[in-house]
Design a protein around this motif. Structure first.
Motif, PDB file in Angstrom:
ATOM      1  N   GLU A   1       0.919  -1.280   0.107  1.00  0.00           N
ATOM      2  CA  GLU A   1       0.002   0.142  -0.089  1.00  0.00           C
ATOM      3  C   GLU A   1       0.816   1.310  -0.195  1.00  0.00           C
ATOM      4  OE1 GLU A   1      -2.885  -0.036   3.091  1.00  0.00           O
ATOM      5  OE2 GLU A   1      -3.751  -2.041   2.777  1.00  0.00           O
ATOM      6  N   ALA A   2       1.852   1.172   0.835  1.00  0.00           N
ATOM      7  CA  ALA A   2       2.894   2.594   0.910  1.00  0.00           C
ATOM      8  C   ALA A   2       3.667   2.675  -0.577  1.00  0.00           C
ATOM      9  CB  ALA A   2       4.020   2.346   1.775  1.00  0.00           C
ATOM     10  N   ALA A   3       3.980   1.660  -1.345  1.00  0.00           N
ATOM     11  CA  ALA A   3       4.624   1.488  -2.679  1.00  0.00           C
ATOM     12  C   ALA A   3       3.659   2.265  -3.438  1.00  0.00           C
ATOM     13  CB  ALA A   3       5.287   0.390  -3.112  1.00  0.00           C
ATOM     14  N   GLY A   4       2.286   1.696  -3.437  1.00  0.00           N
ATOM     15  CA  GLY A   4       1.371   1.959  -4.246  1.00  0.00           C
ATOM     16  C   GLY A   4       0.848   3.462  -4.030  1.00  0.00           C
ATOM     17  N   ASP A   5       0.615   3.985  -3.004  1.00  0.00           N
ATOM     18  CA  ASP A   5       0.592   5.409  -2.636  1.00  0.00           C
ATOM     19  C   ASP A   5       1.738   6.476  -3.244  1.00  0.00           C
ATOM     20  OD1 ASP A   5      -1.960   4.458  -1.487  1.00  0.00           O
ATOM     21  OD2 ASP A   5      -1.117   4.843   0.525  1.00  0.00           O
ATOM     22  N   ALA A   6       2.855   5.755  -2.884  1.00  0.00           N
ATOM     23  CA  ALA A   6       3.901   6.574  -3.290  1.00  0.00           C
ATOM     24  C   ALA A   6       4.111   6.861  -4.897  1.00  0.00           C
ATOM     25  CB  ALA A   6       5.321   5.968  -2.814  1.00  0.00           C
ATOM     26  N   TYR A   7       3.526   5.686  -5.323  1.00  0.00           N
ATOM     27  CA  TYR A   7       3.605   5.777  -6.898  1.00  0.00           C
ATOM     28  C   TYR A   7       2.336   6.755  -7.491  1.00  0.00           C
ATOM     29  CZ  TYR A   7       4.086   3.526 -11.898  1.00  0.00           C
ATOM     30  OH  TYR A   7       4.172   3.257 -12.981  1.00  0.00           O
TER      31      TYR A   7
END
Length: 258
Positions: free
Chosen positions: A29-35
């Motif tokens: 989720e953190a990587a997806g949100d950063a993207y």
């Protein structure tokens, strides 16, 4: 079975997060949100890619008469998986899914549901083993009959472009005339923010994914007969409804093996 690593973001789980699924972890989720902070349009790309898959399978079943599917790089089950779309139209359809991700393997039971008339199977292999894939698929599919090879959002994970093309050729070599190839992948040269977000993602330690120019995606279909409208931005491939969709940085197509 390989242990699931929840400390490093994983593309299948991030894709699942963008699609609104629940099979992901905080790191994903953190990587997806950063993207999405850099390129919010990635959610549209993920959902448009999934919609393209559904439309292409409907075409293959309804218009091309295909009843066998080899879906390599399955990813996590969401809605309208290949077997669900195909068997909704033709219950006798047979589908072989191929993936080697441990989380996908853990969810294989969800993929293995099938109509009584059809068959759904799962093989724990990688794209880099095309001959093993064909051998395993032949236990479920009759590879003397037309079969649709599905490679959805997968080839961008192969860093070496020549190798990616060779893997496609080797898989197609085991399928008869009248078979089909369905590919869609992220395209470079369409949106600088998309490219920036993807390049940043590739630095996170996750398995990288490489956007490619459209002409390189087109070349995966070399020697095949492209179905109209050819290789296009995925929302433009035989769209549903009367509203003209906007193009995005994801291109795909369907082609028949002569």
């Amino acid at each position: 079975m390989t242990e699931i690593d929840t400390s490093v973001p994983h593309s299948a789980r991030i894709w699942n997060y963008w699609l609104g699924g629940k099979d992901n972890y905080p790191v994903d989720e953190a990587a997806g949100d950063a993207y999405t902070a850099v390129f919010p349009g990635i959610v549209t790309i993920a959902r448009s890619s999934r919609a393209f898959l559904g439309r292409s399978i409907r075409y293959l079943v309804e218009e091309a008469g295909v009843r066998q599917f080899l879906d390599v790089g399955t990813g996590l089950p969401t809605v309208d998986n290949t077997h669900e779309v195909a068997q909704r139209i033709a219950p006798e359809s047979k589908i072989v899914y191929v993936d080697n991700d441990p989380l996908v393997l853990a969810h294989a039971r969800a993929l293995l549901t099938s109509t009584p008339e059809g068959v759904t199977a799962y093989e724990d292999l990688t794209l880099y083993e095309p001959e093993k894939i064909l051998e395993a698929a032949s236990r479920t599919l009759d590879l003397t009959r037309p079969t649709a090879l599905i490679l959805s959002g997968l080839l961008g994970h192969v860093a070496d472009y020549d190798l990616a093309r060779d893997l496609v050729r080797r898989l197609l070599a085991g399928l008869p005339s009248g078979s089909y190839l369905c590919v869609n992948d992220g395209s470079r040269g369409t949106d600088p923010d998309y490219e920036q977000a993807q390049d940043a993602y590739n630095e996170t330690g996750a398995v990288p994914y490489f956007l490619r120019p459209v002409d390189k995606i087109e070349a995966f279909f070399e020697g095949l007969e492209l179905v109209d409208p050819g290789v296009v931005s995925v929302p433009l491939w035989r769209p549903d409804g009367d509203t003209a969709p906007a193009p995005i940085g994801q291109h795909g197509g369907v082609a028949r093996k002569p």
